[in-house]
Scaffold this active site. Sequence first.
Site, short mmCIF file in Angstrom:
data_model
loop_
_atom_site.label_atom_id
_atom_site.label_comp_id
_atom_site.label_asym_id
_atom_site.label_seq_id
_atom_site.Cartn_x
_atom_site.Cartn_y
_atom_site.Cartn_z
N TRP A 70 -6.01 1.03 10.11
CA TRP A 70 -6.13 1.09 8.67
C TRP A 70 -5.88 -0.29 8.06
O TRP A 70 -6.48 -0.64 7.05
CB TRP A 70 -5.17 2.13 8.07
CG TRP A 70 -5.22 2.14 6.57
CD1 TRP A 70 -4.23 1.77 5.72
CD2 TRP A 70 -6.33 2.51 5.75
NE1 TRP A 70 -4.65 1.88 4.41
CE2 TRP A 70 -5.95 2.33 4.41
CE3 TRP A 70 -7.62 2.95 6.02
CZ2 TRP A 70 -6.80 2.59 3.33
CZ3 TRP A 70 -8.48 3.21 4.94
CH2 TRP A 70 -8.05 3.04 3.62
N TYR B 90 0.84 -1.21 0.00
CA TYR B 90 0.00 0.00 0.00
C TYR B 90 0.87 1.26 0.00
O TYR B 90 0.65 2.18 -0.78
CB TYR B 90 -0.93 -0.03 1.21
CG TYR B 90 -1.77 1.21 1.38
CD1 TYR B 90 -2.79 1.50 0.48
CD2 TYR B 90 -1.55 2.07 2.44
CE1 TYR B 90 -3.56 2.64 0.63
CE2 TYR B 90 -2.31 3.21 2.60
CZ TYR B 90 -3.32 3.49 1.69
OH TYR B 90 -4.08 4.62 1.85
N GLU C 79 -11.88 5.76 4.63
CA GLU C 79 -11.31 6.55 5.74
C GLU C 79 -12.34 6.70 6.86
O GLU C 79 -12.00 6.63 8.04
CB GLU C 79 -10.82 7.91 5.26
CG GLU C 79 -9.61 7.88 4.36
CD GLU C 79 -8.32 7.43 5.02
OE1 GLU C 79 -8.25 7.36 6.27
OE2 GLU C 79 -7.36 7.14 4.29
#
Length: 193
Positions: free
Chosen positions: A56, A26, A48
Amino acid sequence: MTDLVIGADGLPRCAWGSSTPDYAIYHDTEWGRPLRGDDALYERMTLEAFQSGLSWLTILRKRPAFRLAFDEFHIPTVARYDDADVTRLLADAGIVRNRAKIEAAIANARAALDLPEGLSALLWSFAPEPRPVRPASFAELAPITPESTAMAKALKKRGFRFVGPTTAYALMQATGMVDDHIVGCHVTLPSAA
């Protein structure tokens, strides 16, 4: 842990980007790269918001299931979701099953449809001027900036939910509106212009 580490592949990267293989991919291929397009930015805004209060990494690992559950984050499709879709999403173990966040995602798709300039243009209008140099450490970064505060305020005014200044700044970082890679990180980003 220092803010810049040498990964197993010998590349220097932001420390968080070396903590797991998922994060390394990522970090190296997505985070901080300029992203445009209404559906693409709607996806990132939605993820988000779902991340709020969670890692995350949890969201990243569930992203394929989120994409399937939310029809690839196609704004007009999600905007048509009804109570049956909310029920379906609440039963989907592949995503984060939080009613307030699910309802916010649907409301945000509807709000995005009402933007004459489109979501991408609105969000990018808050991107600050690029820094002359990357930050030397994460201590130099604030979780909220004047731009993220203004973005959150503008979004809320237009009916968006789960878009506070901290979430707005995380969105700005993730989509290349700001470059928060640490100086020395191997990732080279294209211009956001």
